[in-house]
Design a protein around this motif. Structure first.
Motif, PDB file in Angstrom:
ATOM      1  N   ARG A  22       1.020 -11.067   4.066  1.00  0.00           N
ATOM      2  CA  ARG A  22       0.594 -10.515   5.366  1.00  0.00           C
ATOM      3  C   ARG A  22       1.410  -9.274   5.713  1.00  0.00           C
ATOM      4  O   ARG A  22       0.864  -8.253   6.131  1.00  0.00           O
ATOM      5  CB  ARG A  22       0.751 -11.561   6.475  1.00  0.00           C
ATOM      6  N   GLN A  23       2.726  -9.370   5.547  1.00  0.00           N
ATOM      7  CA  GLN A  23       3.587  -8.250   5.897  1.00  0.00           C
ATOM      8  C   GLN A  23       3.470  -7.093   4.915  1.00  0.00           C
ATOM      9  O   GLN A  23       3.665  -5.936   5.285  1.00  0.00           O
ATOM     10  CB  GLN A  23       5.032  -8.721   6.009  1.00  0.00           C
ATOM     11  N   ALA A  24       3.141  -7.386   3.657  1.00  0.00           N
ATOM     12  CA  ALA A  24       3.008  -6.329   2.651  1.00  0.00           C
ATOM     13  C   ALA A  24       1.850  -5.398   2.978  1.00  0.00           C
ATOM     14  O   ALA A  24       1.844  -4.237   2.558  1.00  0.00           O
ATOM     15  CB  ALA A  24       2.825  -6.936   1.267  1.00  0.00           C
ATOM     16  N   ARG A  25       0.870  -5.899   3.733  1.00  0.00           N
ATOM     17  CA  ARG A  25      -0.252  -5.025   4.121  1.00  0.00           C
ATOM     18  C   ARG A  25       0.210  -3.859   4.979  1.00  0.00           C
ATOM     19  O   ARG A  25      -0.482  -2.846   5.097  1.00  0.00           O
ATOM     20  CB  ARG A  25      -1.304  -5.835   4.878  1.00  0.00           C
ATOM     21  N   LEU A  26       1.392  -3.990   5.592  1.00  0.00           N
ATOM     22  CA  LEU A  26       1.939  -2.918   6.427  1.00  0.00           C
ATOM     23  C   LEU A  26       2.531  -1.784   5.598  1.00  0.00           C
ATOM     24  O   LEU A  26       2.720  -0.683   6.101  1.00  0.00           O
ATOM     25  CB  LEU A  26       3.011  -3.475   7.370  1.00  0.00           C
ATOM     26  N   ALA A  27       2.834  -2.064   4.339  1.00  0.00           N
ATOM     27  CA  ALA A  27       3.386  -1.020   3.467  1.00  0.00           C
ATOM     28  C   ALA A  27       2.299  -0.002   3.169  1.00  0.00           C
ATOM     29  O   ALA A  27       1.188  -0.348   2.797  1.00  0.00           O
ATOM     30  CB  ALA A  27       3.906  -1.636   2.171  1.00  0.00           C
ATOM     31  N   ALA A  28       2.643   1.252   3.354  1.00  0.00           N
ATOM     32  CA  ALA A  28       1.677   2.332   3.110  1.00  0.00           C
ATOM     33  C   ALA A  28       2.290   3.317   2.114  1.00  0.00           C
ATOM     34  O   ALA A  28       2.812   4.352   2.507  1.00  0.00           O
ATOM     35  CB  ALA A  28       1.338   3.031   4.427  1.00  0.00           C
ATOM     36  N   PRO A  29       2.252   2.996   0.831  1.00  0.00           N
ATOM     37  CA  PRO A  29       2.915   3.828  -0.172  1.00  0.00           C
ATOM     38  C   PRO A  29       2.120   5.106  -0.488  1.00  0.00           C
ATOM     39  O   PRO A  29       1.445   5.196  -1.495  1.00  0.00           O
ATOM     40  CB  PRO A  29       2.989   2.910  -1.385  1.00  0.00           C
ATOM     41  N   VAL A  30       2.198   6.051   0.401  1.00  0.00           N
ATOM     42  CA  VAL A  30       1.481   7.308   0.191  1.00  0.00           C
ATOM     43  C   VAL A  30       2.441   8.479   0.353  1.00  0.00           C
ATOM     44  O   VAL A  30       3.440   8.387   1.038  1.00  0.00           O
ATOM     45  CB  VAL A  30       0.309   7.470   1.203  1.00  0.00           C
ATOM     46  N   GLY A  31       2.101   9.569  -0.281  1.00  0.00           N
ATOM     47  CA  GLY A  31       2.852  10.801  -0.115  1.00  0.00           C
ATOM     48  C   GLY A  31       4.059  10.901  -1.023  1.00  0.00           C
ATOM     49  O   GLY A  31       4.380   9.995  -1.780  1.00  0.00           O
ATOM     50  N   SER A  32       4.693  12.045  -0.929  1.00  0.00           N
ATOM     51  CA  SER A  32       5.910  12.293  -1.691  1.00  0.00           C
ATOM     52  C   SER A  32       6.811  13.166  -0.833  1.00  0.00           C
ATOM     53  O   SER A  32       6.380  13.740   0.163  1.00  0.00           O
ATOM     54  CB  SER A  32       5.595  12.980  -3.020  1.00  0.00           C
ATOM     55  N   THR A  33       8.050  13.253  -1.246  1.00  0.00           N
ATOM     56  CA  THR A  33       9.013  14.007  -0.462  1.00  0.00           C
ATOM     57  C   THR A  33      10.130  14.505  -1.357  1.00  0.00           C
ATOM     58  O   THR A  33      10.336  13.974  -2.448  1.00  0.00           O
ATOM     59  CB  THR A  33       9.590  13.137   0.673  1.00  0.00           C
ATOM     60  N   HIS A  34      10.832  15.501  -0.880  1.00  0.00           N
ATOM     61  CA  HIS A  34      12.017  15.989  -1.579  1.00  0.00           C
ATOM     62  C   HIS A  34      13.279  15.379  -0.978  1.00  0.00           C
ATOM     63  O   HIS A  34      14.365  15.579  -1.491  1.00  0.00           O
ATOM     64  CB  HIS A  34      12.100  17.517  -1.518  1.00  0.00           C
TER      65      HIS A  34
END
Length: 153
Positions: A22-34
């Motif tokens: 349930r809580q893993a649905r909150l993870a939004a692994p998008v984008g990148s950064t320096h």
């Protein structure tokens, strides 16, 4: 072949598989950064999302598990083992052995809980056909020097 050979290992602590999903649905692994710190956070979210995607928790065990915290930890370990998500190591903890009073009674209760939990784990792993490839290990770590132990006497 060694369990961790040739792969990037990842450890995720979870106490309840349904809650983790349930809580893993909150993870939004998008984008990148320096930004290194933000990049680390994004990688963690990716690891969580990947673990959740591979962790199916729909096996209904016939094996009974105790309702204690240790029994619940054993049930969670069995659910993860049943998911076949590629998890190679699981850990469940039972604390409370480091006593200075009423030790015989406390240890008898704790050892009974340990025995019941390990019995349930064995039954669950037999049920899903994973017992023959399992290694079960116990260890104790009190974290005190002998002098500290004597100070309580």
């Amino acid at each position: 072949m060694q369990p961790f050979a040739g792969s990037k290992t990842c450890a995720i602590a979870l106490a309840n598989t349904e809650q983790f999903l349930r809580q893993a649905r909150l993870a939004a692994p998008v984008g990148s950064t320096h930004n290194p710190a933000l990049g680390h956070g994004l990688r963690l979210e990716q690891d969580i999302a990947r673990a959740a995607a591979n962790l199916g928790v729909n096996y209904s065990f016939k094996t009974p598990f105790a309702g204690s915290p240790f029994g619940n930890a054993i049930r969670t370990a069995a659910q993860v083992a049943a998911s076949r998500a590629g998890v190679v190591a699981l850990r469940a903890s039972l604390g409370g052995f480091d006593t200075r009073r009423n030790q015989p009674n406390s240890h008898a209760r704790l050892l009974q809980e340990l025995a019941e939990g390990l019995g349930a784990l064995r039954a669950a792993l037999l049920e899903i056909g994973r017992w023959d490839g399992a290694l079960v290990m116990t260890y104790a770590e009190f974290g005190r020097w002998p002098r500290e132990s004597l100070a309580g006497d």
